[in-house]
Design a protein around this motif. Structure first.
Motif: not given
Length: 391
Positions: A1, A3-6, A10-12, A36, A191, A196, A198
Motif C-alpha cells: 500500500m 500514500e493515502e492507502e495506508r 482509507y476507502s477508494p 496527502y 499504482k 483509479r 494512486i
C-alpha cells in the motif's frame, strides 16, 4: 500500500480519483502530487486563467470539518479586507478559491491555496545538524506572529498546532517549476487499480537546503473555532493537548499557547516533551502524570473547574494524586529532557525560562503570543523573508 492507502480508514470512493493532467473547472490543471493527509490530497496545479502555480486541496467526501474550515477562511478574508493593518496575516494561509467535484460517494470540496514547500517536520528532518538556534528562533518568531494575528485580530483558536501544519513559503516560482519539470523527466511512481491511480509524491519541493526557502506559514483550519469566549470540544494532537482540554474544562486561545510550546519543544529536541501514552496508545492518566512531574500538582481552584466525573479516581478533594501506586509520577524535568543546547555547548537557561512561561496549569497564567514575541530569548530576531537570511 502507498500514500493515502495506508490510512486505516482509507476507502477508494472517499478519496477523489485525481489524475495528472486533469483540469478542474476548466481552470486548474493538475501538474504533480504534493502530499496527502487524513482527509485530503494536495496537488500542484497551474491556474490557466491567471497563469500562476496554485495548490489544490481535494477533500474526502463527507469531510467532517468542511463548514468549520470554510467559515474560518471567510472570517479571515473579511478581517484582512476590512483592516489596513494586520501584522501576522502574511504567515496565515487562507483559500483563494473553492469548488466541488462530484464523486461516487458525493461531492468533494476543494480549496485553492498559495502553493508552499516543506512542512516543519520534514524541514527538521532534512536539516539534521544544520538545524541550529538561529534557524529555530526564526521559526519561533513567525509561528508566534501567525498566532498573534489569529488571537488578537481574528479572535480565533487554531486547535491543531503541529509541525505538519506549518509549511515553508517558496521563493518565487523556482520550486514549483522544478517540480513540474521533475514530473516530466522523472514521473512519480504510481499504482493503477482499474481506472483509479494512486500517485506517490516526489517528497522534495525546490531547494535541497530548506534554509533557502521562505518562512513558515500556518495552514489547515479544519479544527479552528471562533465567535465564542470558550469551548468544550476535544481538540489538539494528544501529546500537545492542554491541561484544560484533557480535563474537559472550557478552553480558549491560551490552549493554542500550550500547544505551540509543546510543538516548538518537539521541533527543537526532535522528540516530544510528553508522550501522553501508555504502551504506545494515547492515555490521559499517563499524560497527567507527566504534567504533574513538570509543573507540580494542579491548583485546587483549577481542578474545581473540571466536571466531577472527570476527576473521579484521579484527584481527591484536596487535589492529591490518587494513583501513586498504579500510575506513579515519573522523573521528568525540562533540564533533564533538554539535549539540544547540551549538544552544542550553549546555555539553555533563557530557552527553558521561555518554556516555563508557557507550562502552566491555569490558562490565564500563560503569556499571549504577543508577549512571547517580546521575550528576552528572542531579542534581536527580526522578521525575515527566508528561513535563514543571507543563505
Amino acid at each position: 500500500m502507498i500514500e493515502e492507502e495506508r490510512l486505516p480508514w482509507y476507502s477508494p470512493t472517499s478519496f477523489y480519483p485525481v489524475k495528472l493532467g486533469d483540469t478542474f473547472r476548466s481552470r486548474y490543471k493538475v501538474l504533480s502530487k504534493l502530499d496527502y493527509g487524513s482527509c485530503s490530497t494536495a496537488w500542484l496545479c497551474r491556474d490557466l486563467r491567471e497563469q500562476k502555480y496554485v495548490a489544490v486541496k481535494v477533500c474526502i467526501s463527507n469531510y467532517p470539518s468542511i463548514q468549520r474550515e470554510r467559515a474560518a477562511y471567510e472570517h479571515i478574508h473579511k478581517l484582512i479586507s476590512s483592516q489596513a493593518d494586520c501584522p501576522g496575516a502574511d504567515v496565515v494561509r487562507t483559500s483563494i478559491d473553492e469548488f466541488d467535484l462530484n464523486g461516487a460517494d458525493g461531492p468533494h470540496h476543494c480549496f485553492v491555496f498559495e502553493p508552499l514547500t516543506l512542512d516543519l517536520a520534514h524541514t527538521r528532518e532534512i536539516l539534521g545538524g544544520l538545524f541550529d538556534e538561529s534557524v529555530f528562533k526564526t521559526i519561533v518568531v513567525h509561528v508566534l506572529r501567525a498566532l498573534d494575528f489569529l488571537h488578537t485580530k481574528a479572535r480565533m483558536v487554531h486547535g491543531d498546532i503541529r509541525p505538519e501544519n506549518f509549511f515553508l513559503r517558496g521563493t518565487g516560482d523556482t520550486s514549483y517549476r522544478y517540480l513540474e519539470e521533475l514530473e516530466h523527466t522523472h514521473p512519480s511512481p504510481r499504482k493503477i487499480i482499474g481506472d483509479r491511480v494512486i500517485y506517490m509524491n516526489h517528497g522534495q519541493v525546490g531547494a535541497t537546503d530548506p534554509r533557502q526557502h521562505g518562512v513558515p506559514v500556518l495552514c489547515d483550519f479544519g479544527e479552528a473555532y471562533f465567535g465564542k469566549d470558550s469551548y468544550y470540544v476535544e481538540i489538539q494532537p494528544p501529546h500537545y493537548r492542554a491541561p484544560e482540554v484533557v480535563l474537559a474544562i472550557p478552553w480558549s486561545m491560551s490552549a493554542d499557547i500550550w500547544n505551540v510550546g509543546l510543538m516548538l519543544w518537539h521541533l527543537l529536541e526532535n522528540k516530544p516533551l510528553m508522550t501522553a501514552a501508555y504502551d504506545g496508545e494515547p492515555d490521559v492518566v499517563a499524560h497527567l502524570t507527566e504534567m504533574i512531574a513538570l509543573m507540580g500538582l494542579p491548583p485546587k481552584s483549577f481542578l474545581r473547574r473540571a466536571p466531577a466525573e472527570v476527576l473521579e479516581g484521579l484527584f481527591d478533594e484536596d487535589g492529591h494524586w490518587l494513583l501513586q501506586k498504579s500510575a506513579p509520577i515519573p522523573q521528568l524535568s525540562l533540564e533533564q529532557s533538554e539535549t539540544f543546547f547540551k549538544g552544542t555547548g550553549r546555555d539553555a537557561t533563557d530557552f527553558l525560562r521561555f518554556m516555563r512561561r508557557i507550562l502552566h496549569w491555569e490558562p490565564e497564567k500563560r503569556p499571549t503570543a504577543a508577549e512571547l514575541l517580546n521575550d528576552p530569548w528572542l531579542a534581536g530576531v527580526k522578521v525575515s523573508s527566508t528561513l535563514l537570511p543571507g543563505v
